[in-house]
Design a protein around this motif. Structure first.
Motif, PDB file in Angstrom:
ATOM      1  N   GLN A  82       0.829  -1.198   0.000  1.00 52.91           N
ATOM      2  CA  GLN A  82       0.000   0.000   0.000  1.00 52.91           C
ATOM      3  C   GLN A  82       0.864   1.249   0.000  1.00 52.91           C
ATOM      4  OE1 GLN A  82      -3.286  -0.060  -0.038  1.00 52.91           O
ATOM      5  NE2 GLN A  82      -3.854   2.050   0.406  1.00 52.91           N
ATOM      6  N   ARG A  83       1.871   1.249   0.852  1.00 53.55           N
ATOM      7  CA  ARG A  83       2.737   2.414   0.910  1.00 53.55           C
ATOM      8  C   ARG A  83       3.566   2.543  -0.360  1.00 53.55           C
ATOM      9  NH1 ARG A  83       4.521   2.028   7.293  1.00 53.55           N
ATOM     10  NH2 ARG A  83       2.511   2.728   8.108  1.00 53.55           N
ATOM     11  N   ALA A  84       3.929   1.413  -0.934  1.00 53.76           N
ATOM     12  CA  ALA A  84       4.646   1.479  -2.204  1.00 53.76           C
ATOM     13  C   ALA A  84       3.769   2.091  -3.284  1.00 53.76           C
ATOM     14  CB  ALA A  84       5.101   0.085  -2.614  1.00 53.76           C
ATOM     15  N   ARG A  85       2.486   1.705  -3.300  1.00 51.40           N
ATOM     16  CA  ARG A  85       1.573   2.286  -4.281  1.00 51.40           C
ATOM     17  C   ARG A  85       1.382   3.779  -4.028  1.00 51.40           C
ATOM     18  NH1 ARG A  85      -1.481  -2.470  -3.283  1.00 51.40           N
ATOM     19  NH2 ARG A  85      -2.980  -1.283  -2.041  1.00 51.40           N
ATOM     20  N   GLU A  86       1.273   4.146  -2.747  1.00 48.94           N
ATOM     21  CA  GLU A  86       1.111   5.563  -2.429  1.00 48.94           C
ATOM     22  C   GLU A  86       2.347   6.354  -2.844  1.00 48.94           C
ATOM     23  OE1 GLU A  86       0.328   5.584   1.706  1.00 48.94           O
ATOM     24  OE2 GLU A  86      -1.781   4.986   1.506  1.00 48.94           O
ATOM     25  N   ARG A  87       3.528   5.763  -2.599  1.00 47.56           N
ATOM     26  CA  ARG A  87       4.755   6.458  -3.000  1.00 47.56           C
ATOM     27  C   ARG A  87       4.822   6.610  -4.507  1.00 47.56           C
ATOM     28  NH1 ARG A  87       7.221   3.435   1.249  1.00 47.56           N
ATOM     29  NH2 ARG A  87       7.874   1.822  -0.218  1.00 47.56           N
TER      30      ARG A  87
ATOM     31  N   VAL B  16       2.170  18.785   0.480  1.00 48.83           N
ATOM     32  CA  VAL B  16       1.020  19.045   1.373  1.00 48.83           C
ATOM     33  C   VAL B  16      -0.261  18.849   0.582  1.00 48.83           C
ATOM     34  CG1 VAL B  16      -0.143  20.780   2.783  1.00 48.83           C
ATOM     35  CG2 VAL B  16       2.369  20.695   2.739  1.00 48.83           C
ATOM     36  N   PRO B  17      -1.179  17.992   1.045  1.00 48.27           N
ATOM     37  CA  PRO B  17      -1.158  17.201   2.284  1.00 48.27           C
ATOM     38  C   PRO B  17      -0.736  15.760   2.070  1.00 48.27           C
ATOM     39  CG  PRO B  17      -3.369  17.199   1.405  1.00 48.27           C
ATOM     40  CD  PRO B  17      -2.518  17.942   0.402  1.00 48.27           C
ATOM     41  N   LEU B  18      -0.187  15.399   0.909  1.00 49.92           N
ATOM     42  CA  LEU B  18       0.133  14.001   0.639  1.00 49.92           C
ATOM     43  C   LEU B  18       1.143  13.435   1.629  1.00 49.92           C
ATOM     44  CD1 LEU B  18       0.378  14.063  -3.262  1.00 49.92           C
ATOM     45  CD2 LEU B  18      -1.512  13.255  -1.854  1.00 49.92           C
ATOM     46  N   LEU B  19       2.072  14.260   2.074  1.00 48.71           N
ATOM     47  CA  LEU B  19       3.130  13.777   2.952  1.00 48.71           C
ATOM     48  C   LEU B  19       3.183  14.523   4.276  1.00 48.71           C
ATOM     49  CD1 LEU B  19       5.600  11.950   3.303  1.00 48.71           C
ATOM     50  CD2 LEU B  19       6.978  13.689   2.164  1.00 48.71           C
ATOM     51  N   ALA B  20       2.931  15.807   4.251  1.00 48.59           N
ATOM     52  CA  ALA B  20       3.101  16.630   5.441  1.00 48.59           C
ATOM     53  C   ALA B  20       1.937  17.596   5.575  1.00 48.59           C
ATOM     54  CB  ALA B  20       4.423  17.398   5.371  1.00 48.59           C
TER      55      ALA B  20
ATOM     56  N   ALA C  94       2.310   6.738  -6.492  1.00 53.24           N
ATOM     57  CA  ALA C  94       1.312   7.721  -6.913  1.00 53.24           C
ATOM     58  C   ALA C  94       1.836   9.138  -6.705  1.00 53.24           C
ATOM     59  CB  ALA C  94       0.011   7.515  -6.140  1.00 53.24           C
ATOM     60  N   ILE C  95       2.477   9.356  -5.549  1.00 54.81           N
ATOM     61  CA  ILE C  95       3.017  10.685  -5.278  1.00 54.81           C
ATOM     62  C   ILE C  95       4.144  11.017  -6.255  1.00 54.81           C
ATOM     63  CG2 ILE C  95       4.235  12.089  -3.571  1.00 54.81           C
ATOM     64  CD1 ILE C  95       2.721  10.600  -1.392  1.00 54.81           C
ATOM     65  N   LEU C  96       5.022  10.042  -6.485  1.00 55.64           N
ATOM     66  CA  LEU C  96       6.122  10.285  -7.413  1.00 55.64           C
ATOM     67  C   LEU C  96       5.618  10.478  -8.833  1.00 55.64           C
ATOM     68  CD1 LEU C  96       8.744   7.715  -6.074  1.00 55.64           C
ATOM     69  CD2 LEU C  96       8.709  10.189  -5.747  1.00 55.64           C
ATOM     70  N   SER C  97       4.513   9.786  -9.166  1.00 57.83           N
ATOM     71  CA  SER C  97       3.932  10.001 -10.493  1.00 57.83           C
ATOM     72  C   SER C  97       3.426  11.433 -10.626  1.00 57.83           C
ATOM     73  CB  SER C  97       2.792   9.014 -10.724  1.00 57.83           C
ATOM     74  OG  SER C  97       2.164   9.254 -11.962  1.00 57.83           O
ATOM     75  N   GLN C  98       2.803  11.939  -9.564  1.00 63.87           N
ATOM     76  CA  GLN C  98       2.371  13.338  -9.586  1.00 63.87           C
ATOM     77  C   GLN C  98       3.566  14.278  -9.668  1.00 63.87           C
ATOM     78  OE1 GLN C  98      -0.791  14.663  -6.940  1.00 63.87           O
ATOM     79  NE2 GLN C  98      -1.207  12.540  -6.378  1.00 63.87           N
ATOM     80  N   ALA C  99       4.661  13.889  -9.017  1.00 65.80           N
ATOM     81  CA  ALA C  99       5.841  14.762  -9.020  1.00 65.80           C
ATOM     82  C   ALA C  99       6.363  14.971 -10.434  1.00 65.80           C
ATOM     83  CB  ALA C  99       6.939  14.167  -8.133  1.00 65.80           C
ATOM     84  N   SER C 100       6.269  13.947 -11.263  1.00 62.48           N
ATOM     85  CA  SER C 100       6.798  14.065 -12.618  1.00 62.48           C
ATOM     86  C   SER C 100       6.017  15.058 -13.457  1.00 62.48           C
ATOM     87  CB  SER C 100       6.783  12.697 -13.298  1.00 62.48           C
ATOM     88  OG  SER C 100       5.453  12.216 -13.429  1.00 62.48           O
ATOM     89  N   THR C 101       4.760  15.316 -13.092  1.00 59.69           N
ATOM     90  CA  THR C 101       3.940  16.249 -13.869  1.00 59.69           C
ATOM     91  C   THR C 101       3.745  17.588 -13.171  1.00 59.69           C
ATOM     92  OG1 THR C 101       1.923  15.285 -12.893  1.00 59.69           O
ATOM     93  CG2 THR C 101       2.697  14.377 -14.990  1.00 59.69           C
ATOM     94  N   ARG C 102       3.836  17.613 -11.841  1.00 58.10           N
ATOM     95  CA  ARG C 102       3.537  18.841 -11.111  1.00 58.10           C
ATOM     96  C   ARG C 102       4.770  19.648 -10.730  1.00 58.10           C
ATOM     97  NH1 ARG C 102      -0.506  17.407  -6.301  1.00 58.10           N
ATOM     98  NH2 ARG C 102       0.018  19.579  -5.845  1.00 58.10           N
ATOM     99  N   ILE C 103       5.939  19.020 -10.731  1.00 62.82           N
ATOM    100  CA  ILE C 103       7.171  19.728 -10.373  1.00 62.82           C
ATOM    101  C   ILE C 103       7.970  19.981 -11.645  1.00 62.82           C
ATOM    102  CG2 ILE C 103       9.323  19.639  -9.078  1.00 62.82           C
ATOM    103  CD1 ILE C 103       7.976  17.912  -7.034  1.00 62.82           C
ATOM    104  N   GLY C 104       8.388  21.224 -11.819  1.00 61.56           N
ATOM    105  CA  GLY C 104       9.189  21.567 -12.990  1.00 61.56           C
ATOM    106  C   GLY C 104       8.363  21.919 -14.203  1.00 61.56           C
ATOM    107  N   SER C 105       7.147  22.424 -13.979  1.00 61.24           N
ATOM    108  CA  SER C 105       6.296  22.800 -15.108  1.00 61.24           C
ATOM    109  C   SER C 105       6.811  24.050 -15.806  1.00 61.24           C
ATOM    110  CB  SER C 105       4.858  23.031 -14.620  1.00 61.24           C
ATOM    111  OG  SER C 105       4.803  24.106 -13.689  1.00 61.24           O
ATOM    112  N   THR C 106       7.644  24.822 -15.128  1.00 60.41           N
ATOM    113  CA  THR C 106       8.236  26.018 -15.724  1.00 60.41           C
ATOM    114  C   THR C 106       9.737  26.005 -15.475  1.00 60.41           C
ATOM    115  OG1 THR C 106       8.030  27.410 -13.741  1.00 60.41           O
ATOM    116  CG2 THR C 106       6.127  27.302 -15.222  1.00 60.41           C
ATOM    117  N   LEU C 107      10.433  26.919 -16.105  1.00 59.81           N
ATOM    118  CA  LEU C 107      11.867  27.071 -15.874  1.00 59.81           C
ATOM    119  C   LEU C 107      12.126  28.252 -14.947  1.00 59.81           C
ATOM    120  CD1 LEU C 107      13.275  26.325 -19.437  1.00 59.81           C
ATOM    121  CD2 LEU C 107      13.521  24.927 -17.372  1.00 59.81           C
ATOM    122  N   ASP C 108      11.260  28.373 -13.947  1.00 59.73           N
ATOM    123  CA  ASP C 108      11.394  29.418 -12.948  1.00 59.73           C
ATOM    124  C   ASP C 108      11.765  28.762 -11.622  1.00 59.73           C
ATOM    125  OD1 ASP C 108       9.828  31.080 -10.624  1.00 59.73           O
ATOM    126  OD2 ASP C 108      10.667  32.406 -12.145  1.00 59.73           O
ATOM    127  N   VAL C 109      12.870  29.179 -11.035  1.00 57.10           N
ATOM    128  CA  VAL C 109      13.372  28.550  -9.819  1.00 57.10           C
ATOM    129  C   VAL C 109      12.372  28.686  -8.680  1.00 57.10           C
ATOM    130  CG1 VAL C 109      15.209  28.593  -8.102  1.00 57.10           C
ATOM    131  CG2 VAL C 109      15.764  28.907 -10.508  1.00 57.10           C
TER     132      VAL C 109
END
Length: 904
Positions: free
Chosen positions: A320-325, A354-358, A327-342
């Motif tokens: 279950q936790r592997a699937r959750e991880r 937030v709130p997936l992890l913290a 899922a979160i990492l899958s979201q990271a590939s699309t939600r993080i780095g959408s722009t070239l702005d630091v």
């Protein structure tokens, strides 16, 4: 299968009166956020539940599968359907129950499909029916002895199908206990040949079928617990004695029990299989939440009647936790780095956490990182100064992020002895499952931070360094406030994976920022920061590169002051876009300025520029370490004289300028196009001279302004003319109107527009005379000059100007034969021009001590701010300029040692 079937003990013997077959599957004490239960309708069965597919026998206490009082289902409105799980193994698994002697008590349709025997063929008979007829095959008694010794058994074996062929199977046997210490065997069999290679060899299957502890409960039609194995107690902490004979709601009342009984009733009613997922805190690990999957199967007798229910539960926390991880990492590939702005990338990391992890997270970067600078490869571990960050992103489950003491974009100072600074120094993550905020800890080093930690109940902490290319870019911090579950090592692993992915995006954004800043700096240095039209023109411009992200391109423009109040207007276009085109453009712009200083006519200047361009291309082609980038360019060069209001222009493959007269009439002059620069055809360029009324508008542009994918050049030129046909408007307004002629379309090429509104010198600002080519010319020139300077009120320049005129006219008399013209121009400077018919240009040279001549040009150079020579029709013009606000003394000029002069 025989061995497996013979292992399941019979469900024989009457139940005690009033006994309930109800077992407990509890979500545990309420901790953390509410988590919805998951129910999967048949046939969606979790692969962990492959141990049961059907069957039990002798569960009958009465003929009614459900009493009338139990026929209504508990509402399942609050239960949510989860994702369907893999049913491959359960659909291929056969389940039977055997008594302690190996006699088959229950059979299933799955078993019939697998082995070919119907329930009537095997129920009541020994499991040896399906064993191979071989002398080396163990007997049922031997199998039972092995099972009894281990309390359970799993492995692979061979069984016989009804038609005689052999099947390789996996089987698992589990012992279940009833009241009064009786026991039975539950057997699950799966055909290995029907499974995929991955499933046959995979570690997941091995763990589920042979290693994963599973809880088993068998219930009667009234949902009372009849049989249970020992694993169930370790899962929910309920002893066998408390469970046997009771329903689930009797053992542990509550919503979760009611919801599970509703699922059981639905299974009994429909004869299907259902899976329910829930969370619990096992007795063996009470501080850590676990995920369980409970599967329910109908048990039928040989006649197909429903006798009861079998439930199997397995701890799926790891998967279950592997699937959750994932899922979160899958979201990271699309939600993080959408722009070239630091800064935006830092905020995206915080938003994902937030709130997936913290409950609260923030991202702090080194203060120079958002500006594209390189991170420091190491941190001074001996420094006692606070570490300085920039808050790049933060997020919270509370609106307004009240936990934060800093706003996004603010500078953050971190005490050097805090774990945050330690993470930066060491590059290693920091985990505090229980955050110690008591007085005297590191938290008190920052009173504002300590107040927030105590006020909002921050009780668990993770700090992860953001590392890219072995350099620390910053830190990401994760906290929990409302969720009481502390962070564990697996949470830290997930946080590190998230930050690692974000670090790549952050470093890409940082490098882009650095390169973009460098490109913009290059572009700013290559293009004029302001246009100096002097007394000749008023100028304005627009530059829109097609590469909007980089902001650089190959177009250039310039306004170059020339002698005699004249001005040069130039627009060029290098083939291509981006940094290479910009670099080539800079080289050409420098070449144009150099050639303009030589006072060359437009056609001659373009000829020299063409030669220069070809040499650049040859140099690039000869460079072994780079691909040639210089491929061609176009250019339009025009010279406007405000004294005569005449404009001379020539083109090298460039579109003609637009000319708008003071009344708003638009014309495009018939200007010979010429060949582009760098082609090498050797065709001479042609110049055209026009007279322009004062207040005329000259528009020089590149083809990106008039060409689009959907329109040809003629349409673009008409649109441009319409936009500029209002000369009363300001130049800035006209620039804006002209560059918006194709609204809604992104430019496919760089766009450059240079607007110049012509001015003219008043007749009172120019004085000219024709002098005879004899010895009377010099005194006449001095006298005329003195009188004109007095009229202009420039008596302070009289001595120096008379000396300049004397030297220039004297040399004209000596070295020419035709008439001599003298012209004085008062504009931003005082210009003295002398025309003669000799086309040989003078040059400054060193005069020896005993030379009687050769010092005249040196005197001119000393008395003027600059001087030069340009060709003119029928001869040449030598000119010298003096500043109006300074009057060099005659003593300085006459007292200078003789070091040079005019050489013909």
């Amino acid at each position: 299968m025989a061995a497996a079937l013979s292992q399941i003990g019979a469900l024989s013997g009457p139940l005690p009166k009033g006994a309930n077959l109800v077992g407990l599957i509890s979500a545990g004490p309420g901790r953390g956020r509410p988590r919805p239960a998951r129910t999967h309708a048949a046939p969606a069965v979790h692969p962990a539940v492959v141990l049961v597919a059907a069957a039990a026998s002798d569960l009958r206490e009465n003929d009614s599968p459900l009493g009338e009082e139990d026929s209504s289902m508990t509402s399942t409105d609050r239960m949510t359907l989860g994702e369907r799980l893999n049913t491959r193994e359960v659909s291929e698994s056969a389940v039977a129950m055997l008594d302690e002697r190996g006699t088959v008590f229950a059979w299933t349709q799955a078993a019939e499909q697998l082995l070919g025997y119907s329930a009537g063929d095997v129920v009541g008979r020994s499991g040896a029916l399906v064993l191979p007829s071989s002398g080396g095959t163990p007997t049922i008694s031997a199998f039972i002895e092995q099972w009894r010794a281990h309390n359970s058994w799993s492995g692979a074996m061979t069984v016989r199908h009804r038609d005689g062929h052999m099947l390789d199977i996996n089987h698992r046997i589990s012992m279940v206990w009833g009241q009064d210490g009786t026991f039975r065997w539950l057997v699950s069999v799966t055909d290995i040949g029907t499974l995929s290679q991955e499933t046959r060899n995979g570690s997941v299957r091995e763990s589920l079928l042979t290693r994963a502890p599973i809880g088993i409960i068998v219930r009667d039609p009234q949902l009372r617990c009849v049989w249970v194995n020992d694993t169930m107690e370790s899962q929910d902490g309920i002893s066998r004695d408390r469970r046997l004979g009771r329903r689930l709601t009797g053992s542990r009342p509550g919503f979760e029990a009611e919801a599970l009984e509703a699922v059981m009733r639905q299974t009994l009613r429909n004869g299907t299989t259902a899976v329910h997922e829930y969370r619990a805190w096992p007795a063996e690990d009470p501080r850590r939440e676990h995920a369980f999957s409970a599967s329910y199967f109908c048990l039928q007798d040989a006649d197909g009647k429903t006798l009861g229910l079998c439930g199997i539960s397995v701890d799926v926390t790891s998967s279950q936790r592997a699937r959750e991880r994932l899922a979160i990492l899958s979201q990271a590939s699309t939600r993080i780095g959408s722009t070239l702005d630091v800064m935006q990338t830092g905020q995206e990391l915080a938003d994902l956490a937030v709130p997936l992890l913290a409950d609260y997270a923030y991202v702090d970067l080194g203060e120079s990182i958002p500006f594209g600078e390189e991170p420091s490869p190491r941190i001074d571990t001996m420094s006692h100064r606070p570490t300085v960050f920039l808050r790049a992103g933060q997020a919270s489950i509370h609106p307004g992020i009240p936990e934060s003491t800093f706003a996004r974009g603010e500078t953050v100072f971190v005490p050097p002895t805090s774990p945050l600074a330690g993470v930066v120094r060491t590059g290693r993550s920091h985990l505090e499952p229980v955050l110690d905020a008591s007085p005297g800890t590191w938290v008190d080093q920052d009173p504002a931070r300590a107040q927030k930690i105590r006020e909002y109940g921050m009780h668990t902490l993770m700090i992860v360094p953001i590392i890219a290319r072995r350099a620390v870019l910053g830190i990401a911090l994760f906290l929990r406030t409302e969720d009481p579950v502390p962070f564990h090592e697996d949470d830290l692993l997930l946080a590190e994976e998230l930050v690692t992915r974000a670090a790549l995006s952050l470093d890409n954004a940082r490098q882009y920022t650095r390169e973009h800043t460098t490109a913009l700096a290059l572009q700013r240095n290559l293009l004029p920061s302001r246009l100096m039209g002097g007394a000749a023109v008023e100028a304005a411009w627009r530059y829109l590169p097609a590469d909007a992200e980089a902001g650089v391109g190959g177009d250039w423009f310039d306004v170059i002051p020339l002698s005699g109040a004249r001005v040069a207007l130039v627009v060029g276009d290098v083939v291509g876009h981006g940094i290479n085109a910009a670099a080539t453009m800079g080289r050409l712009r420098t070449a144009v300025r150099t050639l303009a200083d030589l006072e060359l006519p437009p056609d001659q200047l373009l000829a020299h520029l063409d030669d220069t361009f070809q040499r650049l291309a040859e140099q690039d082609a000869d460079a072994a370490d780079q691909t040639p980038t210089v491929v061609g360019a176009t250019c339009l060069y025009a010279v406007y004289d405000p004294a005569t209001r005449r404009c001379t222009m020539a083109s090298a493959g460039h579109p003609p300028p637009a000319i708008i007269d003071p009344q708003g009439r638009v014309t495009f002059p018939d200007l010979p196009t010429g060949t582009p620069l760098g082609i090498g055809l050797g065709v001479p360029f042609e110049a055209v001279e026009l007279e322009l009324p004062e207040g005329s508008l000259l528009a020089l542009y590149t083809d990106g302004l008039i060409e689009t994918r959907d329109h040809d050049i003629d349409v673009g030129m008409r649109r441009l003319g319409t936009a500029l046909a209002q000369p009363s408007r300001s130049l800035e307004d006209l620039c804006t109107r002209a560059t918006e002629t194709f609204p809604g379309q992104a430019p496919s090429d760089d766009i450059t527009l240079l607007l110049a509104r012509t001015l003219s010198l008043s007749p009172t600002q120019v004085a000219s005379w024709t002098l005879p080519n004899d010895r009377t010319a010099v005194p006449s020139a001095r006298r005329l000059t003195a009188r004109q300077l007095t009229e202009w009120g420039l008596e302070g320049l009289e001595d120096s100007t008379k000396l300049i005129v004397s030297e220039l006219v004297t040399n004209a008399v000596r070295h020419s034969t035709g008439p001599i013209r003298l012209r004085l121009i008062q504009h931003q400077v005082l210009t003295c021009e002398v025309f003669d018919t000799d086309d040989c240009a003078p040059r400054l040279r060193r005069a020896r001590a005993n030379d009687e001549s050769g010092r005249g040009l040196f005197l001119v150079a000393q008395l003027s701010r600059r001087w030069g020579c340009r060709t003119a029709s029928g001869g040449k013009v030598i000119w010298a300029e003096q500043s109006l606000d300074s009057a060099p003394s005659h003593a300085r000029a006459s007292g200078a040692p003789g070091r040079g002069g005019i050489r013909r």
